[in-house]
Structure formats: structure tokens, C-alpha cells
Design a protein around this motif. Structure first.
Motif, short mmCIF file in Angstrom:
data_model
loop_
_atom_site.label_atom_id
_atom_site.label_comp_id
_atom_site.label_asym_id
_atom_site.label_seq_id
_atom_site.Cartn_x
_atom_site.Cartn_y
_atom_site.Cartn_z
N HIS A 7 29.97 81.63 41.98
CA HIS A 7 29.08 81.33 40.60
C HIS A 7 27.40 82.36 40.63
N SER A 8 27.63 82.33 39.02
CA SER A 8 26.85 83.71 38.78
C SER A 8 25.14 83.55 38.36
N GLY A 9 25.09 82.48 38.94
CA GLY A 9 23.14 82.01 38.80
C GLY A 9 22.60 80.97 39.78
N SER A 10 21.56 80.74 40.35
CA SER A 10 21.42 80.99 41.73
C SER A 10 21.70 79.20 42.02
N VAL A 11 21.03 79.14 43.35
CA VAL A 11 21.23 78.09 43.74
C VAL A 11 19.97 78.69 45.06
N PRO A 12 18.90 77.09 45.25
CA PRO A 12 18.85 75.91 44.15
C PRO A 12 17.52 76.59 43.12
N SER A 13 17.77 75.77 41.72
CA SER A 13 16.80 76.65 40.47
C SER A 13 16.46 75.65 40.00
N VAL A 14 15.74 75.20 38.87
CA VAL A 14 15.20 74.03 37.56
C VAL A 14 16.43 74.42 37.37
N TYR A 15 17.77 74.43 37.31
CA TYR A 15 18.64 74.94 35.94
C TYR A 15 19.72 73.52 36.38
N ALA A 16 19.93 73.73 35.35
CA ALA A 16 21.74 72.76 34.87
C ALA A 16 22.77 73.18 35.53
N ASN A 17 23.06 74.67 35.55
CA ASN A 17 24.01 75.62 36.09
C ASN A 17 24.20 75.56 37.18
N GLY A 18 23.10 75.62 38.52
CA GLY A 18 23.04 74.96 39.11
C GLY A 18 23.33 73.18 39.95
N VAL A 19 23.13 72.14 38.86
CA VAL A 19 23.37 71.20 39.33
C VAL A 19 24.57 70.86 39.29
N HIS A 20 25.36 71.21 38.15
CA HIS A 20 26.96 71.62 38.31
C HIS A 20 27.43 72.22 39.23
N VAL A 21 27.55 73.39 39.14
CA VAL A 21 28.01 73.71 40.70
C VAL A 21 27.68 73.22 41.76
N MET A 22 27.16 72.50 41.80
CA MET A 22 26.72 71.97 43.51
C MET A 22 27.68 70.89 43.48
N ARG A 45 11.74 75.88 45.53
CA ARG A 45 11.32 76.25 46.87
C ARG A 45 11.67 74.86 47.16
N THR A 46 12.61 75.31 48.12
CA THR A 46 13.38 73.88 49.10
C THR A 46 13.63 74.05 50.75
N ASP A 47 12.96 72.61 51.70
CA ASP A 47 13.49 73.36 52.89
C ASP A 47 15.53 73.00 53.10
N LEU A 49 18.88 72.68 50.92
CA LEU A 49 19.34 72.63 49.32
C LEU A 49 20.20 71.51 49.38
N HIS A 50 20.59 70.80 50.62
CA HIS A 50 21.88 70.04 50.56
C HIS A 50 21.48 68.36 49.75
N ALA A 51 19.91 68.58 50.68
CA ALA A 51 19.18 67.46 50.13
C ALA A 51 18.29 67.91 49.03
N TYR A 52 17.83 68.81 48.39
CA TYR A 52 17.25 69.08 46.84
C TYR A 52 18.69 68.09 46.11
N TYR A 53 20.15 68.52 46.01
CA TYR A 53 20.91 68.38 45.06
C TYR A 53 21.66 67.17 45.21
N GLY A 54 20.90 66.79 46.48
CA GLY A 54 21.95 65.10 47.21
C GLY A 54 23.24 65.37 46.74
N THR A 55 23.88 66.95 48.05
CA THR A 55 25.23 66.38 47.68
C THR A 55 25.72 65.56 49.82
N ARG A 56 26.44 65.08 49.40
CA ARG A 56 27.20 64.35 50.35
C ARG A 56 27.93 65.55 51.48
N ASN A 57 28.13 66.81 50.76
CA ASN A 57 28.73 66.61 52.07
C ASN A 57 28.12 68.32 52.35
N ARG A 58 27.66 68.96 53.73
CA ARG A 58 27.43 69.89 54.02
C ARG A 58 27.88 71.65 53.78
N PHE A 59 28.47 71.86 52.91
CA PHE A 59 29.00 72.75 52.81
C PHE A 59 28.57 73.98 52.18
#
Length: 380
Positions: A7-22, A45-47, A49-59
């Protein structure tokens, strides 16, 4: 299958592309694949990353900074991504939205390239041409059929590659179980609540929402999202007491807002801006907000754009209105605000379509090489 997502974008970020990728990486993991993400270091900012996006798997998520060197930055970062890949076990598939890194690492594994817009820059187009000729390329994924059609016109070499699948796969959402917390909104308890979730870039329809608020003083309008700068811009232009700006919230924290809205809006205009200032994406856009609205069973009013008709059907799972016809939007809001059964019918149909066709888990099976694509770009 071991998958490296580039991915060429940043995570975490305020942008939709990060949501899509995660979300996609989470769905790859749900499907039983080993997934590792390579991205640019985050801008939010987040302590956790997976909690920020709500992902179930901690890849695993590996961050590779983007050098500030003009033009050469993406090329230098692509080499670093390739080096990071070579220090780990070779993946079975290279998947992603970063044509530079995919091209640099193409000798490592078969490549699947996903794109969400026809890039305007000559440098990116040149990299794409090289990638489209590379023997490692197995599949190109487009987020809308309109985008697939434009790529076929812009890159004749894609039409000539009989060994490369061209697949259309729209954005998606995860099904949402019934119940759950509901946001406590400011405003009048008796007023109908109309919501918008997303960025406030030019062409996203913020001006339409403010015009609706002026026409419909008995309705409360809530806008969730946007950068601090964009929110300040629009707040300075809004004096309506029935308009509330809620600012950016982590993706995992948005569900209570969706549940709190009676009606939701997607007022895309005939020209739509996106992050990074890449110009007009209105012909190709596949807004994740639409699918989140559908997952929550909300009554949707959306702009009548050809690309949105790839997913939505007027009067069945939404109401479609001309993008800039504020009077028509006001009539649609008034109608739905007064008719709970109409809201329920549209919302239930939208949720059913989401759960049967537009889930991230279903998208995984559609985009991976070796699978028979349900929707092949440019074919019936």
C-alpha cells in the motif's frame, strides 16, 4: 496462501484508502490466508492500530517511510519495500494499490494490482505501463466498471493480455449485527436526524447539505468526518442552528452514529475531489460510506450518477436525485422523514443486498488469482 499487501498510503490515517486496505487485509485473514501489510507510517495518532480500524485479526503491519525526494521518493520506497520482502519468507501473492512497489517486487511472486482511479500523472502511468507488461501480473482489480472501461481504453496492452484477468470489484462493508450502542446526538429529540459520514472535500456535497438545512429548519443535519481544516472551512460558512459537525472519528467508532440517523446522504457532485488532490473521481468513485449505510439498514438518498447506479437502484434500496437539484433533495428528505415504513423498506432492501453481495469476505474470493471472477471487467 501467504499474501503481501503493498500500500502506498499511510496507516493509521484519516483517509478512506487506509480503511479500505485494513478491511481487505482483515477479510484475507478471515478467509484463512496469511496476510502482511506494507504501508507508509501513519499520520493519525493511536496506541492500537487494529483497535482504531476495528479489525478482528491482528495481522502484521510493516511501515516503510516515503522519502521526501520529488519524483524519486516512490521509486526509493519501492526498493525498500522489495528489500523488506526479501528478508522474510516469500509470499504466494503480491497484492496491492502501490504500482511502484508491485513492479519493484514483481519477481518475488504473482502480482494482483488494484486501482481506484485513473492516475493523472505521467510518472505513475509510465510505471503502470511497465507493470501491465510484466509476466508476473495475473490480475487487475477495478473498483467500478466505469474505471475498468477507462483503463481498457487508456492501456491497449491490457486488452492484449489474455493471461491477465480484469476484474471489477466495488467497495464493501462488513455485515452489522442488530442492536448495539446509539450515539447521543445534539439537537432536538423530536427532529428527524439526517446524517452524512465521510470527508468534506470539494464535490462531496457539503454545500448541498447546508442548503438543505436552510430549506428544512425542522430537520437536524449531522456531518461526521473531515479534516480539521475542512471542517473549519465549512463551519465558518454555516450559521444554521440545525447543522452539527462532529469531526473525524476512528472507523471503529462510527457504528453508533450510523444507528442514530433516520436518513443518510451521499450527495456526490458531478466533480468529486479526493485525498492528495488527484482531481475529479466522480466517474469512478465507489464510496465506502454507501456500503456502510447499507450494512446498517439506513434509508439512503444519493446522487444520481452512472457509477452509483452500478450498485444502487432508485426506489428499491435508495432514492436517487440529481446531484445539484437541492429542491429534489429537500422533497426526498421530507418524504422519508414523514414515512417510517418507506425508510424501513429502503433500509431493509439495502441491508439485504449488502449481506448477499457486497461483503469484504465475498470480495476476497472475487479478487484473488486462481478464482473465477464473478464480474469480469468489460464483459457481460
Amino acid at each position: 496462501m501467504r499474501i503481501a499487501y503493498l500500500h502506498s498510503g499511510s496507516v493509521p490515517s484519516v483517509y478512506a484508502n487506509g480503511v479500505h486496505v485494513m478491511r481487505m487485509c482483515d477479510a484475507f485473514a478471515d478467509a484463512g490466508h496469511g496476510i502482511e501489510l506494507y504501508a507508509v507510517p501513519g499520520t493519525a495518532r493511536t496506541d492500537d492500530l487494529h483497535a482504531y480500524y476495528g479489525t478482528r485479526n491482528r495481522f502484521p503491519v510493516h511501515t516503510v517511510p516515503l522519502p521526501s525526494a520529488p519524483v524519486l521518493g516512490p521509486l526509493l520506497r519501492a526498493r525498500r519495500v522489495r528489500g523488506a520482502l526479501r528478508r522474510r519468507a516469500a509470499p504466494d501473492v503480491l497484492y496491492g494499490r502501490d504500482p511502484y512497489a508491485l513492479l519493484a517486487a514483481a519477481g518475488t511472486a504473482p502480482v494482483v494490482y488494484e486501482t481506484h482511479l485513473l492516475w493523472p500523472g505521467r510518472a505513475v502511468r509510465g510505471i503502470e505501463r511497465l507493470l501491465f507488461r510484466h509476466r508476473a501480473l495475473t490480475r487487475v482489480v477495478f473498483v467500478s466498471q466505469a474505471l475498468a472501461d477507462d483503463y481498457r481504453k487508456a492501456f491497449p496492452q491490457l486488452r492484449a493480455r489474455t493471461d491477465v484477468d480484469l476484474v471489477t470489484a466495488s467497495d464493501c462493508a462488513d455485515p452489522v449485527p442488530p442492536g448495539g450502542p446509539v450515539a447521543t446526538l445534539p439537537g432536538r429529540p423530536e427532529a428527524p436526524t439526517v446524517g452524512y459520514v465521510g470527508h468534506l472535500y470539494p464535490g462531496r456535497g457539503t454545500d448541498v447539505i447546508l442548503a438543505l438545512a436552510e430549506r428544512l429548519p425542522a430537520v437536524d443535519f449531522h456531518l461526521v468526518g473531515g479534516t480539521d481544516q475542512d471542517r473549519s472551512h465549512w463551519q465558518s460558512r454555516s450559521s444554521h442552528p440545525n447543522v452539527f459537525f462532529h469531526g473525524h472519528h476512528p472507523p471503529a467508532a462510527l457504528h453508533p452514529y450510523y444507528r442514530a440517523f433516520d436518513i443518510v446522504l451521499a450527495p456526490y457532485q458531478s466533480k468529486v475531489g479526493c485525498a492528495g488532490g488527484f482531481g475529479d473521481i466522480s466517474r469512478w468513485v465507489s464510496p465506502m460510506k454507501l456500503f456502510e449505510y447499507m450494512a446498517h439498514g439506513r434509508a439512503i438518498i444519493a446522487s444520481d450518477l452512472p457509477v452509483l447506479r452500478e450498485v444502487l437502484t432508485d426506489g428499491v434500496d435508495c432514492l436517487l436525485r440529481a446531484p445539484d437539484d437541492v429542491a429534489a433533495w429537500a422533497d426526498a428528505v421530507t418524504h422519508l422523514a414523514a414515512d417510517a415504513s418507506a425508510r424501513q423498506g429502503l433500509g431493509d432492501t439495502a441491508r439485504h443486498r449488502l449481506t448477499t453481495r457486497y461483503t469484504w469476505r465475498a470480495r476476497v474470493d472475487l479478487v484473488l488469482p486462481g478464482r473465477t471472477p464473478a464480474t469480469v471487467a468489460g464483459q457481460p
